[in-house]
Design a protein around this motif. Structure first.
Motif, PDB file in Angstrom:
ATOM      1  N   LYS A 195       6.802   2.378  -6.850  1.00 19.22           N
ATOM      2  CA  LYS A 195       7.729   1.179  -6.371  1.00 19.22           C
ATOM      3  C   LYS A 195       8.164   1.577  -4.977  1.00 19.22           C
ATOM      4  CE  LYS A 195      11.391  -1.636  -7.875  1.00 19.22           C
ATOM      5  NZ  LYS A 195      12.307  -2.095  -8.974  1.00 19.22           N
ATOM      6  N   TYR A 196       7.564   1.539  -3.840  1.00 19.70           N
ATOM      7  CA  TYR A 196       7.971   1.908  -2.462  1.00 19.70           C
ATOM      8  C   TYR A 196       7.268   0.808  -1.528  1.00 19.70           C
ATOM      9  CZ  TYR A 196       3.125   4.006  -2.694  1.00 19.70           C
ATOM     10  OH  TYR A 196       1.708   4.055  -3.045  1.00 19.70           O
ATOM     11  N   VAL A 197       7.611   1.030  -0.270  1.00 20.72           N
ATOM     12  CA  VAL A 197       7.217   0.317   0.956  1.00 20.72           C
ATOM     13  C   VAL A 197       6.902   1.257   2.024  1.00 20.72           C
ATOM     14  CG1 VAL A 197       7.844  -1.187   2.662  1.00 20.72           C
ATOM     15  CG2 VAL A 197       8.682  -1.420   0.504  1.00 20.72           C
ATOM     16  N   PHE A 198       5.552   0.921   2.566  1.00 21.42           N
ATOM     17  CA  PHE A 198       4.898   1.990   3.375  1.00 21.42           C
ATOM     18  C   PHE A 198       5.375   0.956   4.749  1.00 21.42           C
ATOM     19  CE2 PHE A 198       1.623   2.284   7.020  1.00 21.42           C
ATOM     20  CZ  PHE A 198       1.978   3.750   7.128  1.00 21.42           C
ATOM     21  N   VAL A 199       6.280   1.370   5.971  1.00 22.66           N
ATOM     22  CA  VAL A 199       6.564   0.837   6.850  1.00 22.66           C
ATOM     23  C   VAL A 199       5.689   1.150   8.175  1.00 22.66           C
ATOM     24  CG1 VAL A 199       8.522   0.004   8.475  1.00 22.66           C
ATOM     25  CG2 VAL A 199       9.159   0.279   6.161  1.00 22.66           C
ATOM     26  N   ALA A 200       5.020   0.508   8.629  1.00 19.68           N
ATOM     27  CA  ALA A 200       4.000   0.706   9.526  1.00 19.68           C
ATOM     28  C   ALA A 200       4.573   0.907  11.173  1.00 19.68           C
ATOM     29  CB  ALA A 200       2.849  -0.039   9.999  1.00 19.68           C
ATOM     30  N   GLN A 201       4.525   1.875  11.888  1.00 18.77           N
ATOM     31  CA  GLN A 201       5.219   1.950  13.112  1.00 18.77           C
ATOM     32  C   GLN A 201       4.193   1.973  14.224  1.00 18.77           C
ATOM     33  OE1 GLN A 201       7.198   5.901  12.505  1.00 18.77           O
ATOM     34  NE2 GLN A 201       9.176   4.972  12.292  1.00 18.77           N
ATOM     35  N   SER A 202       2.953   2.345  13.944  1.00 17.89           N
ATOM     36  CA  SER A 202       1.823   2.294  14.977  1.00 17.89           C
ATOM     37  C   SER A 202       0.662   1.920  14.504  1.00 17.89           C
ATOM     38  CB  SER A 202       1.830   3.495  15.916  1.00 17.89           C
ATOM     39  OG  SER A 202       1.632   4.492  15.111  1.00 17.89           O
ATOM     40  N   ALA A 203      -0.341   1.004  15.091  1.00 15.67           N
ATOM     41  CA  ALA A 203      -1.641   1.018  14.586  1.00 15.67           C
ATOM     42  C   ALA A 203      -2.574   1.533  15.517  1.00 15.67           C
ATOM     43  CB  ALA A 203      -1.800  -0.582  14.684  1.00 15.67           C
ATOM     44  N   LEU A 204      -3.562   1.978  14.862  1.00 16.40           N
ATOM     45  CA  LEU A 204      -4.805   2.856  15.801  1.00 16.40           C
ATOM     46  C   LEU A 204      -5.893   2.184  15.333  1.00 16.40           C
ATOM     47  CD1 LEU A 204      -2.438   5.031  14.373  1.00 16.40           C
ATOM     48  CD2 LEU A 204      -3.773   6.468  15.782  1.00 16.40           C
ATOM     49  N   PRO A 205      -6.468   1.205  16.083  1.00 14.09           N
ATOM     50  CA  PRO A 205      -7.718   0.294  15.652  1.00 14.09           C
ATOM     51  C   PRO A 205      -8.751   1.353  16.239  1.00 14.09           C
ATOM     52  CG  PRO A 205      -6.744  -0.517  17.697  1.00 14.09           C
ATOM     53  CD  PRO A 205      -5.787   0.431  17.074  1.00 14.09           C
ATOM     54  N   TYR A 263       6.065  -4.893   9.933  1.00 16.50           N
ATOM     55  CA  TYR A 263       4.842  -4.995   9.145  1.00 16.50           C
ATOM     56  C   TYR A 263       4.922  -3.740   8.036  1.00 16.50           C
ATOM     57  CZ  TYR A 263       2.982  -7.881  13.008  1.00 16.50           C
ATOM     58  OH  TYR A 263       2.842  -8.890  13.669  1.00 16.50           O
ATOM     59  N   HIS A 264       4.333  -4.129   6.947  1.00 13.32           N
ATOM     60  CA  HIS A 264       4.492  -3.210   5.638  1.00 13.32           C
ATOM     61  C   HIS A 264       3.397  -3.424   4.716  1.00 13.32           C
ATOM     62  CE1 HIS A 264       5.913  -6.661   3.338  1.00 13.32           C
ATOM     63  NE2 HIS A 264       6.620  -7.049   4.483  1.00 13.32           N
ATOM     64  N   LEU A 265       3.344  -2.503   3.856  1.00 18.45           N
ATOM     65  CA  LEU A 265       2.515  -2.492   2.528  1.00 18.45           C
ATOM     66  C   LEU A 265       3.571  -2.137   1.420  1.00 18.45           C
ATOM     67  CD1 LEU A 265      -0.319  -2.588   1.132  1.00 18.45           C
ATOM     68  CD2 LEU A 265      -0.262  -0.112   1.543  1.00 18.45           C
ATOM     69  N   THR A 266       3.841  -3.228   0.529  1.00 18.60           N
ATOM     70  CA  THR A 266       4.710  -3.025  -0.503  1.00 18.60           C
ATOM     71  C   THR A 266       3.713  -2.621  -1.797  1.00 18.60           C
ATOM     72  OG1 THR A 266       6.237  -4.347   0.374  1.00 18.60           O
ATOM     73  CG2 THR A 266       6.582  -3.988  -1.946  1.00 18.60           C
ATOM     74  N   VAL A 267       4.195  -1.513  -2.616  1.00 18.31           N
ATOM     75  CA  VAL A 267       3.268  -1.299  -3.784  1.00 18.31           C
ATOM     76  C   VAL A 267       4.473  -1.416  -4.747  1.00 18.31           C
ATOM     77  CG1 VAL A 267       2.204   0.346  -4.626  1.00 18.31           C
ATOM     78  CG2 VAL A 267       1.812   0.231  -2.287  1.00 18.31           C
ATOM     79  N   THR A 268       4.021  -2.050  -5.826  1.00 19.56           N
ATOM     80  CA  THR A 268       4.741  -2.047  -7.286  1.00 19.56           C
ATOM     81  C   THR A 268       3.612  -1.950  -8.297  1.00 19.56           C
ATOM     82  OG1 THR A 268       4.581  -4.409  -7.399  1.00 19.56           O
ATOM     83  CG2 THR A 268       6.643  -3.573  -6.380  1.00 19.56           C
ATOM     84  N   ALA A 269       4.217  -1.387  -9.369  1.00 22.17           N
ATOM     85  CA  ALA A 269       3.434  -1.275 -10.742  1.00 22.17           C
ATOM     86  C   ALA A 269       2.342  -2.326 -10.837  1.00 22.17           C
ATOM     87  CB  ALA A 269       4.138  -0.851 -11.744  1.00 22.17           C
ATOM     88  N   ASP A 270       2.743  -3.662 -10.587  1.00 21.15           N
ATOM     89  CA  ASP A 270       1.836  -4.705 -10.839  1.00 21.15           C
ATOM     90  C   ASP A 270       1.173  -5.325  -9.861  1.00 21.15           C
ATOM     91  OD1 ASP A 270       4.119  -5.875 -10.248  1.00 21.15           O
ATOM     92  OD2 ASP A 270       4.108  -7.303 -11.913  1.00 21.15           O
ATOM     93  N   SER A 271       1.725  -5.052  -8.650  1.00 18.16           N
ATOM     94  CA  SER A 271       0.966  -5.940  -7.367  1.00 18.16           C
ATOM     95  C   SER A 271       0.956  -5.282  -6.067  1.00 18.16           C
ATOM     96  CB  SER A 271       1.943  -6.964  -7.256  1.00 18.16           C
ATOM     97  OG  SER A 271       3.161  -6.764  -6.813  1.00 18.16           O
TER      98      SER A 271
END
Length: 172
Positions: free
Chosen positions: A48-58, A70-78
């Motif tokens: 149950k956490y959020v990864f908050v992106a600060q920089s993108a490296l293509p 911009y973020h990636l939210t992770v929970t147990a079911d989604s």
């Protein structure tokens, strides 16, 4: 003679005070670091956490500083991904207007393995998206790196940090 004795006593007293204060400051710094590491560990174990992106490296191009929206939210079911994409697409979807990394899914595989030198390696594999895998490396201090591999696009990496999910107030 009396004044030199007073000066020496004052000097010794000030050295003792600085030593005690410095030792206390180091203890509190170590305690804060340990508490932060324990908090990150509990967030990752609870999924149950959020990864908050600060920089993108293509893969091609330069590093891009991005807004903390911009973020990636992770929970147990989604998994909720709201990340930008910069890079080359090998195939394109006709009429697509949003980022290929902007999706929600409840169908995914999630593995979490501790690293030898502290931190975690987290592998997320969405089953119903163009994204092949999302590999998140998280360190004890909460900073991390996310590598996204897609079936039809160049890979991209993000640097950022982990934080707990903030509850949103419901409107009445």
């Amino acid at each position: 003679m009396k004044s030199s004795l007073v000066i020496k006593a004052g000097l010794i007293l000030s050295i003792v005070v600085m030593t005690v204060t410095g030792a206390y400051a180091q203890e509190t710094k170590a305690q804060k670091k340990a508490e932060a590491a324990a908090k990150i560990k509990s967030l990752i174990e609870a999924r149950k956490y959020v990864f908050v992106a600060q920089s993108a490296l293509p893969m091609s191009g330069r590093v891009r500083q991005i807004t903390p929206d911009y973020h990636l939210t992770v929970t147990a079911d989604s998994i909720v991904s709201y990340l930008p994409y910069f890079g080359r697409a090998f195939t394109a979807v006709y009429g697509a207007t949003k980022s290929p990394l902007d999706f929600k899914t409840k169908s995914f595989d999630y593995t979490n393995t501790p690293r030898k030198k502290g931190g975690w390696e987290i592998a997320i594999k969405p089953k119903d998206q163009d994204v092949q895998s999302m590999n998140l490396t998280v360190f004890d201090d909460g900073y991390g790196s996310l590598q996204v591999t897609s079936n039809s696009r160049q890979p991209i990496s993000f640097n950022g940090y982990i934080q707990e999910i903030k509850e949103r107030k419901k409107k009445r």
